[in-house]
Design a protein around this motif. Structure first.
Motif, short mmCIF file in Angstrom:
data_model
loop_
_atom_site.label_atom_id
_atom_site.label_comp_id
_atom_site.label_asym_id
_atom_site.label_seq_id
_atom_site.Cartn_x
_atom_site.Cartn_y
_atom_site.Cartn_z
N GLN A 126 29.01 65.11 19.29
CA GLN A 126 29.86 64.39 18.34
C GLN A 126 29.03 63.77 17.23
OE1 GLN A 126 32.60 61.59 20.06
NE2 GLN A 126 33.40 63.05 21.55
N SER A 135 33.99 68.71 25.85
CA SER A 135 35.06 68.82 24.86
C SER A 135 34.64 68.40 23.45
CB SER A 135 36.25 67.96 25.29
OG SER A 135 35.84 66.63 25.54
N GLY A 170 35.01 70.09 19.80
CA GLY A 170 36.25 70.06 19.03
C GLY A 170 36.33 68.88 18.08
N GLU A 196 36.59 66.49 15.06
CA GLU A 196 37.08 66.58 13.70
C GLU A 196 37.47 65.17 13.27
OE1 GLU A 196 40.84 68.60 11.27
OE2 GLU A 196 40.31 69.33 13.28
N LYS A 199 40.77 63.05 14.45
CA LYS A 199 41.40 63.67 15.61
C LYS A 199 40.82 63.13 16.91
CE LYS A 199 43.97 66.50 13.23
NZ LYS A 199 45.45 66.33 13.20
N ILE A 242 40.13 63.55 21.03
CA ILE A 242 39.68 64.68 21.85
C ILE A 242 40.06 64.41 23.30
CG2 ILE A 242 37.68 65.98 22.68
CD1 ILE A 242 36.23 65.15 20.11
#
Length: 306
Positions: free
Chosen positions: A137, A166, A169, A171, A174, A176
């Motif tokens: 991240q 995870s 993903g 963004e 957003k 997660i």
């Protein structure tokens, strides 16, 4: 997270000669590879964070994308007026980076405990606020704010954070989903994922199967995700190494209070309305203030069965 941020910044600087890094006389052990490779894209402003931020704003308004770097509260609270007036008001491309969110520098005392920064930075108009939870991240967030116009705040841990599968993903804006579950949702931001995941295992052993979601972006918040959580779960538990006022818990409360119908109630786990006057390691302080795995479990069971 810190080392991954520096490596990502090196990658970005190799592609963008307008990227500039300014340190407030800190971080030399990790920043050395950057300044050795890009000496013309690096400045040490000294222990003068207000000047560092004003200097960054001026460079940004002349076309640079500028990262300011320091630890704890120094790049945020100490330079708050400059961030507000010089950077955010002008939508300047200044990316404020704080290493050591929460109790990372716990042994150095309250002045180094970054426990109000998310709330304060989130309150500033035109500022994007990101608090990644693991190295992946951190990498993706560093890249995302580089390409995002305007002033951004990036809150990092110091290192050793547990990777989340995870996180690929990520963004901006957003949430997660880390684990699905029912009845209770554990929602967290920043580098406290290890405590949340341990709490999940402890709860599962007690017959509770919580969902776990990471909210690496506090502003803009994933409002749709919050609304879905309110529809599905009876209780949402926000967990943050930060005051319970104005951070993730505050952001969730703002959304939930505006819903016409909801079933979930909000429980906020974090530092209550007080200063962290105790001195000790990050792990110790988390336990003292109820943010450790066992503290999270105790609070969930108390609120669920109370």
């Amino acid at each position: 997270m810190r080392d991954r941020f520096v490596q990502t910044l090196i990658d970005l600087a190799s592609e963008d000669e307008n990227l500039h890094l300014i340190t407030g006389d800190l971080g030399f052990g990790v920043l050395q590879p950057f300044w050795e490779r890009f000496p013309k894209q690096f400045t040490n402003a000294g222990i003068a964070e207000q000047n560092m931020t004003g200097f960054a704003a001026g460079m940004a308004l002349e076309g640079k994308t500028v990262y300011t770097y320091s630890i704890g509260n120094f790049p945020t609270l100490r330079a708050l007026e400059q961030i507000r007036n010089d950077c955010a008001y002008h939508d300047a491309n200044v990316k404020v980076v704080s290493v050591g969110g929460g109790f990372v520098y716990g042994a150095l005392g309250m002045s180094h405990h970054a426990t109000e920064d998310l709330a304060i930075m989130r309150a500033l108009p035109n500022v994007t606020v990101v608090a990644p939870s693991d190295p992946v991240q951190a990498d993706l967030a560093t890249r995302a704010i580089h390409s995002r116009p305007g002033t951004c705040y990036l809150r990092l841990g110091r290192g050793g954070e547990r990777p989340l599968e995870s996180s690929a993903g990520f963004e901006i804006g957003k949430a997660i989903e880390v684990f699905s579950g029912d009845d209770v949702a554990l929602v967290f931001t920043g580098g406290i994922a290890d405590e949340v995941l341990e709490a999940r295992e402890m709860l599962r052993s007690l017959g509770v199967n919580p969902a776990v979601l990471s909210f690496p972006t506090l502003k803009p918040l994933d409002v749709v995700a919050v609304e879905r959580l309110a529809e599905k779960f009876s209780m949402i538990v926000s967990i943050e190494e930060h005051t319970t006022l104005g951070g993730l818990g505050g952001a969730l409360a703002e959304v939930l209070s505006g819903l016409r119908e909801r079933t979930a109630r909000l429980v906020r786990v974090g530092l209550d309305d007080c200063y962290s006057s105790v001195v000790g390691s990050q792990k110790y302080l988390r336990d003292v203030y109820g943010m450790s795995a066992r503290g999270i479990v105790a609070r969930v069971l108390e609120e669920r069965d109370g």
